[in-house]
Design a protein around this motif. Structure first.
Motif, short mmCIF file in Angstrom:
data_model
loop_
_atom_site.label_atom_id
_atom_site.label_comp_id
_atom_site.label_asym_id
_atom_site.label_seq_id
_atom_site.Cartn_x
_atom_site.Cartn_y
_atom_site.Cartn_z
N GLU A 180 -1.67 9.90 1.90
CA GLU A 180 -0.78 9.03 1.11
C GLU A 180 0.04 8.16 2.06
N ARG A 224 0.82 -1.22 0.00
CA ARG A 224 0.00 0.00 0.00
C ARG A 224 0.85 1.28 0.00
N GLN A 249 0.18 4.59 -2.14
CA GLN A 249 -1.22 4.73 -2.52
C GLN A 249 -1.93 5.74 -1.61
N GLU A 279 -6.41 3.74 -7.36
CA GLU A 279 -5.79 4.07 -6.08
C GLU A 279 -5.98 2.97 -5.06
N ALA A 331 -4.24 -2.33 -3.84
CA ALA A 331 -3.95 -2.13 -2.42
C ALA A 331 -3.36 -3.35 -1.74
#
Ligand code: SF4
Length: 546
Positions: free
Chosen positions: A509, A454, A457, A538, A542
């Motif tokens: 972020e 992650r 992201q 986005e 993940a």
């Protein structure tokens, strides 16, 4: 809830008794505490977080497993000491431990003045000496505060209109009708809910269930709240005594839940978590098919509700309609908590749950296909009587393949009154602990990889406030983290902001990853969580997809 230290001046506030609450156990117990606090507040008591100055102390206990029982007893003893040394004149014990050891508690701990079971929350008023000042009904509600069984309307008549009419909203929301599922009735006849083997427990099974007319004082953080949509459980899991403690499965009326959700959102709540022992059975006793999907559909339309989620799903009740509903609504969190308990067929059979690794993997594939990027949580019990090395290996293989986002592992706890209690072949405690640690180690590696994937992201984060670990950091959650259960997002860089506001959503972020937590910097504030979208790119990568 109670804190110690730095208390305000001692004494009753303008004649109002001060009541301090210790709430233990799961979110379902927390809602019971909130209801009791609401009842007391409306009857004129003042709820205080300071144990030293409370006139009345209440411990709402948990009795799920040995560890929870011990924690409950420790809390009662601590409050008993405070009562002896401090200003409190009453100690009340409530919750699951009362359902299990009603007589024993008062006999063995003489400082306890009264007990209140899970099925008699309104008795908290009498226990606190406030019965004469019974809670006044909500002036906006046509119904009085619930009576003992919680099932009568303003005129004392039970409202049993079910099914389509309830859904169409062609009636005024009414308290819960007395209803049960065929499955529950059958299991009752088979002795599933019997407390015969329990010394010191009352024979009466709880029936109570609060509704939208019941006062409730929220104890959860900021913008997040629970709604209990059902109580009790009809499943026959052989290790579990929750049905004996909480009674048969019963659902709250559809419109009662909707009314409560609308009220919470009007008060500023932005995240609602629906809870029950098994939310996927919701509405079956009310004649609803796919009741949870219908309820989610309706609640998702509540304006201002940014995140909606539910805990817990029974594995064979995850329907296509439910998954389609989760996928379709932007404000339903892409999150599913499905306690599987084990993955070896023979153990699951002995647990009276059924299923096995292959079936579960198929279900997980179906879930991930229907709702891409969904975060999955589960829990397992290790050391169930008769669990062999081969069974445990099968469980480890399954965990390695399933790659859950979040996982809890419980050591088997031998509970008197459960079917498994009478089984002879117990696994030694040392072996159980070894297996528990090994499984957690395995999951830690999986979680670390998920977290690392992650980095870079961005996610919408509901900010909760200062970190529980250190005041140098703040913390929040994404839609993939349920409140109080999963890891969290630690915020070490507020970006363009001097300060953050708890209860608001910020785009963040991810900059670092730990085993279970993420570290992130704030990018911008979002008025509400942005729609989750695979196309956005986005969230899709993940690290929760396999
Ligand atoms: S589903 Fe099984 S484990 Fe869960 S509360 Fe019901 S009986 Fe207990």
């Amino acid at each position: 809830m109670l804190r110690k230290g730095a208390p305000p001046a001692v004494g009753q506030a303008q004649g109002r008794p001060r009541v301090g609450f210790v709430s233990l156990g799961c979110p379902k117990n927390l809602v019971d505490s909130e209801v009791m606090m609401g009842l007391l507040d409306r009857a004129g008591a003042e709820i205080t977080p300071h144990a030293e100055t409370a006139d009345i102390l209440v411990v709402n206990t948990c009795s799920f497993i040995d560890k929870a029982k011990q924690e409950s007893v420790d809390a009662i003893l601590e409050m008993a000491r405070l009562k002896t040394a401090g200003s409190a004149r009453k100690l009340i014990v409530a919750g699951c431990l009362v359902e299990r050891y009603r007589d024993e508690i008062q006999k063995n701990i003489p400082e306890v003045d009264a007990v209140v079971g899970t099925g008699e929350l309104e008795k908290i008023l009498a226990a606190a000496g406030l019965e004469g000042q019974r809670a006044a009904p909500d002036p906006e509600s046509p119904f009085r505060i619930l009576n003992g069984n919680g099932h009568a309307d303003a005129n004392g008549h039970a409202d049993v209109r079910l099914g389509k009419e309830a859904l169409a909203g062609t009636h005024k929301a009414a308290p819960n009708p007395v209803a049960s599922r065929h499955e529950g009735d059958r299991r009752e006849a088979q002795g599933r809910f019997s407390r015969k083997s329990w010394d010191g427990a009352g024979a009466q099974l709880p029936q109570y269930l609060y509704d939208h007319t019941t006062p409730r004082m929220r104890a959860t953080k900021g913008a997040s709240a629970y709604i209990k949509i059902a109580e009790g459980c009809d499943h026959p899991c052989s290790f579990c005594v929750i049905p004996n403690l909480r009674g048969k499965f019963r659902s709250r009326r559809f419109e009662s839940v909707v009314t409560e959700a609308e009220r919470l959102v009007a008060e500023g709540v932005r995240e609602i978590t629906l809870i029950g022992q098994d939310t996927t059975c919701y509405g079956e006793d009310l004649g609803l098919k796919d009741g949870l999907a219908l309820l989610l559909d309706r609640l998702a339309a509540v304006e201002g509700l940014t995140w909606l989620r539910f805990l817990y799903a029974y594995p064979n009740r995850i329907t296509g309609r439910l998954l389609e509903t989760i996928a379709r609504h932007e404000n339903i969190c892409k999150y599913l908590d499905v306690p599987l308990q084990h993955a070896s067929g023979p153990v699951l059979k002995a647990m009276k749950r059924g299923g096995g690794a292959e079936i579960f993997l198929k279900t997980l594939r179906k879930v991930r296909e229907a709702v891409p990027g969904i975060a999955l949580r589960t829990s397992f019990i290790v050391g169930f009587p008769g669990e062999t090395d081969a069974d445990f290996e099968a469980l480890c293989d399954f965990v390695a393949e399933a790659r859950f986002d979040w996982m809890g592992v419980f050591a088997y706890s031998d509970e008197e009154g459960s079917k498994a209690f009478d089984v002879g072949a117990k696994v030694p405690k040392r072996v159980i602990e070894h297996r528990r640690r090994a499984l957690m180690r395995l999951q830690k590696g999986i979680s670390r990889q998920n977290m690392r994937a992650r980095i870079g992201q961005t996610f919408d984060v509901l900010v909760e406030g200062e970190s529980e670990e250190t005041p140098l950091l703040w913390q929040g959650r994404t839609q993939h983290h349920a409140p109080e259960i999963d890891g969290s997002v630690l915020l070490n860089d507020f970006g363009p902001f001097e300060a953050l506001t708890p209860g608001r959503f910020y785009r963040c972020e991810v900059t670092e990853a730990h085993d279970y937590d993420l570290v992130a910097r704030v990018v911008e504030e979002v008025s509400e969580a942005r729609p989750w979208s695979v196309e956005s790119g986005e969230v899709a990568g993940a690290g929760v997809l396999v």
